[in-house]
Design a protein around this motif. Structure first.
Motif, PDB file in Angstrom:
ATOM      1  N   ILE A 131       0.878  -0.934  -0.079  1.00 14.07           N
ATOM      2  CA  ILE A 131       0.158   0.072   0.031  1.00 14.07           C
ATOM      3  C   ILE A 131       0.842   1.285   0.067  1.00 14.07           C
ATOM      4  O   ILE A 131       1.915   1.264   0.565  1.00 14.07           O
ATOM      5  N   GLN A 133       0.370   5.399  -0.140  1.00 13.36           N
ATOM      6  CA  GLN A 133      -0.647   6.374  -0.104  1.00 13.36           C
ATOM      7  C   GLN A 133      -0.236   7.742   0.544  1.00 13.36           C
ATOM      8  O   GLN A 133       0.468   7.502   1.671  1.00 13.36           O
ATOM      9  N   GLU A 135      -1.711  10.608   3.266  1.00 11.40           N
ATOM     10  CA  GLU A 135      -2.773  10.646   4.396  1.00 11.40           C
ATOM     11  C   GLU A 135      -2.612  12.051   5.157  1.00 11.40           C
ATOM     12  O   GLU A 135      -1.367  12.435   5.172  1.00 11.40           O
ATOM     13  N   PRO A 136      -3.467  12.596   5.605  1.00 12.06           N
ATOM     14  CA  PRO A 136      -3.619  13.646   6.435  1.00 12.06           C
ATOM     15  C   PRO A 136      -2.447  13.602   7.587  1.00 12.06           C
ATOM     16  O   PRO A 136      -2.442  12.546   8.474  1.00 12.06           O
ATOM     17  N   ILE A 163      -1.015  10.706  12.409  1.00 14.52           N
ATOM     18  CA  ILE A 163      -1.657  10.381  10.806  1.00 14.52           C
ATOM     19  C   ILE A 163      -3.020   9.893  11.009  1.00 14.52           C
ATOM     20  O   ILE A 163      -3.382   8.934  11.697  1.00 14.52           O
ATOM     21  N   TYR A 164      -3.830  10.980  10.748  1.00 12.03           N
ATOM     22  CA  TYR A 164      -5.144  10.793  10.819  1.00 12.03           C
ATOM     23  C   TYR A 164      -5.869   9.611   9.819  1.00 12.03           C
ATOM     24  O   TYR A 164      -6.040  10.181   8.544  1.00 12.03           O
ATOM     25  N   GLU A 165      -6.452   8.545  10.133  1.00  7.82           N
ATOM     26  CA  GLU A 165      -7.168   7.928   9.454  1.00  7.82           C
ATOM     27  C   GLU A 165      -8.543   7.454   9.674  1.00  7.82           C
ATOM     28  O   GLU A 165      -9.127   6.558   9.152  1.00  7.82           O
ATOM     29  N   HIS A 167     -10.998   8.882   9.615  1.00  3.09           N
ATOM     30  CA  HIS A 167     -12.237   9.514   8.886  1.00  3.09           C
ATOM     31  C   HIS A 167     -12.249   8.624   7.632  1.00  3.09           C
ATOM     32  O   HIS A 167     -13.289   8.702   6.807  1.00  3.09           O
ATOM     33  N   MET A 168     -11.238   7.686   7.566  1.00  2.00           N
ATOM     34  CA  MET A 168     -11.307   6.781   6.255  1.00  2.00           C
ATOM     35  C   MET A 168     -12.621   5.817   6.216  1.00  2.00           C
ATOM     36  O   MET A 168     -12.941   5.416   7.511  1.00  2.00           O
ATOM     37  N   ASN A 169     -12.960   5.231   5.322  1.00  2.40           N
ATOM     38  CA  ASN A 169     -14.027   4.194   5.278  1.00  2.40           C
ATOM     39  C   ASN A 169     -13.324   2.935   6.004  1.00  2.40           C
ATOM     40  O   ASN A 169     -12.251   2.493   5.538  1.00  2.40           O
ATOM     41  N   GLY A 170     -13.650   2.370   7.089  1.00  3.71           N
ATOM     42  CA  GLY A 170     -13.303   1.163   7.814  1.00  3.71           C
ATOM     43  C   GLY A 170     -12.096   1.548   8.733  1.00  3.71           C
ATOM     44  O   GLY A 170     -11.477   0.695   9.429  1.00  3.71           O
ATOM     45  N   GLY A 171     -11.730   2.884   8.870  1.00  8.92           N
ATOM     46  CA  GLY A 171     -10.556   3.277   9.555  1.00  8.92           C
ATOM     47  C   GLY A 171     -10.920   3.251  11.342  1.00  8.92           C
ATOM     48  O   GLY A 171     -12.046   4.143  11.467  1.00  8.92           O
ATOM     49  N   LYS A 172     -10.319   2.705  12.025  1.00  9.35           N
ATOM     50  CA  LYS A 172     -10.690   2.496  13.446  1.00  9.35           C
ATOM     51  C   LYS A 172      -9.502   3.167  14.161  1.00  9.35           C
ATOM     52  O   LYS A 172      -9.586   3.497  15.326  1.00  9.35           O
ATOM     53  N   LYS A 173      -8.299   3.320  13.455  1.00  9.27           N
ATOM     54  CA  LYS A 173      -7.090   3.712  14.438  1.00  9.27           C
ATOM     55  C   LYS A 173      -6.221   4.860  13.677  1.00  9.27           C
ATOM     56  O   LYS A 173      -6.274   4.828  12.354  1.00  9.27           O
ATOM     57  N   GLY A 175      -2.454   6.786  13.436  1.00 13.67           N
ATOM     58  CA  GLY A 175      -1.075   6.478  13.764  1.00 13.67           C
ATOM     59  C   GLY A 175      -0.226   7.662  14.466  1.00 13.67           C
ATOM     60  O   GLY A 175      -0.543   8.552  14.158  1.00 13.67           O
TER      61      GLY A 175
ATOM     62  N   LEU B  15      -8.817  16.910   2.964  1.00 11.76           N
ATOM     63  CA  LEU B  15      -9.174  15.315   3.995  1.00 11.76           C
ATOM     64  C   LEU B  15      -9.603  14.379   2.949  1.00 11.76           C
ATOM     65  O   LEU B  15      -9.134  13.169   2.929  1.00 11.76           O
ATOM     66  N   LEU B  18      -7.074  13.317   0.201  1.00 10.65           N
ATOM     67  CA  LEU B  18      -6.176  12.635   0.632  1.00 10.65           C
ATOM     68  C   LEU B  18      -6.524  11.195   1.150  1.00 10.65           C
ATOM     69  O   LEU B  18      -5.612  10.310   1.407  1.00 10.65           O
ATOM     70  N   LYS B  22      -8.849   5.000  -0.514  1.00 13.24           N
ATOM     71  CA  LYS B  22      -7.646   4.402   0.363  1.00 13.24           C
ATOM     72  C   LYS B  22      -7.976   3.536   1.456  1.00 13.24           C
ATOM     73  O   LYS B  22      -8.974   3.405   2.052  1.00 13.24           O
ATOM     74  N   PRO B  24      -7.211   2.130   5.431  1.00 16.50           N
ATOM     75  CA  PRO B  24      -6.600   2.558   6.717  1.00 16.50           C
ATOM     76  C   PRO B  24      -5.443   1.503   6.998  1.00 16.50           C
ATOM     77  O   PRO B  24      -5.618   0.525   7.406  1.00 16.50           O
ATOM     78  N   PHE B  26      -3.071   1.649   9.664  1.00 14.19           N
ATOM     79  CA  PHE B  26      -2.911   1.126  11.074  1.00 14.19           C
ATOM     80  C   PHE B  26      -4.251   0.285  11.511  1.00 14.19           C
ATOM     81  O   PHE B  26      -3.727  -0.386  12.435  1.00 14.19           O
ATOM     82  N   THR B  27      -5.258   0.621  10.965  1.00 12.58           N
ATOM     83  CA  THR B  27      -6.341  -0.222  11.160  1.00 12.58           C
ATOM     84  C   THR B  27      -6.028  -1.587  10.747  1.00 12.58           C
ATOM     85  O   THR B  27      -6.247  -2.572  11.264  1.00 12.58           O
TER      86      THR B  27
END
Lengths: 190, 454
Positions: A131, A133, A135-136, A163-165, A167-173, A175, B15, B18, B22, B24, B26-27
């Motif tokens: 992967i 990509q 990320e914010p 590292i803000y994730e 807000h992503m689809n499926g993102g729960k954590k 970095g 946001l 970005l 994509k 995630p 870390f998830t």
């Protein structure tokens, strides 16, 4: 071994650059207020929940800072390279690229304290999933520096990167990373 | 105020840009969607297991003493020999289709008992990271050590052998009693005429075929990869010969049965006798079916496009090897600079030359497939042997779905088409040499959910 050698090299460059000026008596404020360019090197480590699946390592980066009309404030742009392995086979490489605002604390000492905050983007590469990509990214940090003559400054910088994730689809954590580095930067006559 | 809203809009837009499309990261790292379970049984179905058999260490089925040329030849049936009670595994690394998914060192000490998950169909879970999306046809396990306990060392007294001590080995950084048979799990031909005379290690890694393949997709629910290694009721005794300071010694140790590739007197390599199979299941994409078995025994299912002849050999491996006329004897090992041992070595060497000439004459007098050149004959016999013991590819295949009983329910079968077979329970230390078709040999399609049995 290579990383250790680089650490020692950076340390000696810093020390040799600053020793002659350690006891300089005049204020360096006017030099410090110039645009600056520098580099840093030091330990980088995942923190909070990120530390459960990544291991600390060494990283380094470069930065540039420019003055604002209000003297204690500067704006900067910062980038670095950080690679993290894990106990397993996963590895993550980060290339943060962000802008920040620096505030020089009004403390009248030869040592200067700065606070910084900023945001931007981070290129995240993960293996073996392949992967890659952008990320914010958000950051907070502090820096303790002292002048090493008219030209150079030596600093210890401590930065927290998020590292803000979520807000992503499926993102729960997200970095979470902590960077500590010895920094050498130069005052420019721009 | 309007300017602030514009800033918020630009922030949200950046946001979005970005993050669009994509994953995630870390998830992803904190999530494990692939669960790998390791079992030590021929059977795949919990609740449909044949019970553990614990024969006496000196019984014919463990020692192979019914065959004149068995590995255990110097000292047969000593009273000190005890059937093993524990299997120890040390795994260094796991790969899927050659791509590393785990370098966590994992060690397991497993009692030979039906109460152990390794032997009761539940399986032990292996720690791995998730692989990338894609299809994988093999899983490779790098076994650092495989140990059975109760290995005994006997030393020669000149007129016989006496028990010296239990063999010791280091497992998990500690000295334990047992024998690491992993070091002997190579498949070699001791005769330099064969190109296979180079030793080939078969367990570092052990390449295990995934029957039906693993189509891994992170969008799916949990994927389970079940790996089975045939240990249960498939353990035999071997004899390892060596010299220690000029004294001839033998070690009696236990390892997977040489039912397929017979190990004979004086031979140390026991490779390609550990049989493994893997199958993949995606939760929510499985079906169940109940199959009646005409009599107590095994029910198996294989994908409809597979050939059942890849799953059995026509007769016991020792009989297959008996057919090889170019099966030349092993030369004795040189014992080192100890006069009595060297004299013993020369005596053995004279016997070896005599045996070799006898075998050569036997080979010379045969004329397989009309061949006249002795090297061609030699090659022919070994080629026949290799093809009979399924020596090409992954070796002898083990069926992905196996249950034991008079009625077997396969609770989780990957959706697809299957052929069903049965066979009677083989003797201890053996696998089957034939299959009987069930359901008239017709292909059965397994859909998600419950399926009509037969």
């Amino acid at each position: 071994m290579k990383k250790h050698f680089l650490s020692i090299l950076v340390f000696f460059i810093c020390i040799s650059a600053c020793v002659p000026e350690l006891f300089a008596q005049s204020s360096r404020k006017k030099y410090f207020s110039k645009p600056q360019i520098g580099l840093w090197y030091g330990p980088v480590t995942p923190i909070f929940e990120t530390s459960e699946y990544l291991k600390p390592d060494l990283g380094g980066g470069v930065f540039f800072r420019y003055n604002l009309p209000y003297d204690p404030l500067k704006i900067g742009i910062d980038s670095s390279y950080q690679s993290y392995g894990s106990e397993g086979v996963n590895s993550v490489t980060l290339i943060p690229l962000y802008g920040n605002l620096l505030w020089l604390l009004p403390i009248d000492l030869p040592i200067r304290f700065q606070l910084k905050a900023g945001g931007g983007a981070c290129k995240v590469k993960m293996q073996p999933d392949d992967i890659e990509q952008w990320e914010p990214l958000l950051m907070l940090g502090t820096e303790v520096s002292f002048p090493a003559g008219k030209l150079a400054n030596v600093a210890l910088r401590l930065d927290y990167l998020c590292i803000y994730e979520e807000h992503m689809n499926g993102g729960k954590k997200n970095g979470h990373f902590f960077n500590a580095g010895i920094s050498l930067y130069f005052n420019l006559n721009l | 105020m309007k300017v602030r809203r514009l800033y918020i809009f630009i922030f949200c837009l950046s946001l979005f840009s970005l993050s669009c499309g994509k994953k995630p990261v870390f998830t992803e790292m904190a999530t494990s969607r692939l669960r790998i379970v390791l079992k030590g049984t021929l059977e795949s179905e919990k609740g449909y297991m044949s019970p553990f058999v614990t024969p006496a260490a000196n019984s014919t089925s463990v020692e192979d003493s019914d065959h004149a040329n068995d590995s255990v030849d110097d000292i047969k049936g000593p009273s000190e020999d005890v059937y093993p009670t524990k299997l120890m595994l040390d795994i260094a690394e796991i790969r899927l289709g050659g791509k590393k998914i785990s370098n966590y060192r994992q060690t397991f000490s497993i009692a030979l008992s039906d109460s152990e998950p390794f032997f009761n169909g539940e399986g032990i879970e292996l720690k791995t990271d998730d692989p990338g999306d894609g299809r994988y046809d093999t899983v490779e396990i790098f076994f650092r050590k495989m140990i059975f306990d109760n290995a005994k060392i006997y030393k020669s007294t000149g007129s016989g052998f006496v028990y010296e001590k239990d063999a010791e080995v280091i497992f998990k950084e500690k000295t334990v009693t047992g024998f690491d048979f992993n070091q002997l799990m190579v498949n070699s031909y001791w005769d330099s005429l064969r190109k296979e005379s180079d030793q080939v290690i078969r367990v570092f890694p052990m390449v295990i075929p995934i029957i039906g393949g693993l189509n891994y997709n992170k969008e799916n629910n949990e994927t389970v990869l079940e790996i089975r290694l045939v240990f249960k009721n498939f353990i035999k005794k071997y004899e390892y010969d060596y010299y220690d300071s000029g004294i001839y010694k033998v070690c009696h140790y236990y390892a997977p049965s040489d039912w397929l590739r017979d190990v004979r007197a004086g031979e140390s390599d026991i490779g390609r006798n550990l049989h493994g199979v893997a199958k993949a299941l995606v939760k929510g994409q499985t079906g169940s079916i109940t199959v009646s078995n005409p009599s107590l025994g095994y029910v198996v299912a294989i994908p409809a496009d597979e050939d059942i002849s890849d799953y059995f050999i026509s007769k016991d491996g020792k009989l297959i090897r008996d057919d090889v006329k170019g099966d030349l004897p092993l030369p004795p090992n040189y014992p080192g600079a100890y006069i009595s041992a060297v004299l013993d070595y020369y005596l053995k060497y004279e016997k070896y030359k005599n045996d070799w000439n006898t075998k050569r004459a036997d080979l010379d007098s045969s004329s397989p497939a009309g061949l006249s050149d002795i090297l061609d004959k030699y090659e022919y016999y070994w080629d026949v042997y290799e093809s009979t013991v399924k020596g090409t590819g992954y070796g002898l295949k083990i069926p992905p779905y196996v249950g034991y009983g008079t009625s077997v329910t396969f609770n989780e079968m990957a959706v697809g088409s299957y052929k069903f077979y049965r066979f009677d329970a083989p003797a201890y230390g053996q696998l089957n040499t034939s299959f009987t078709s069930l359901n008239g040999g017709n292909v059965v399609t397994i859909n998600a959910g419950a399926n009509t049995g037969f």
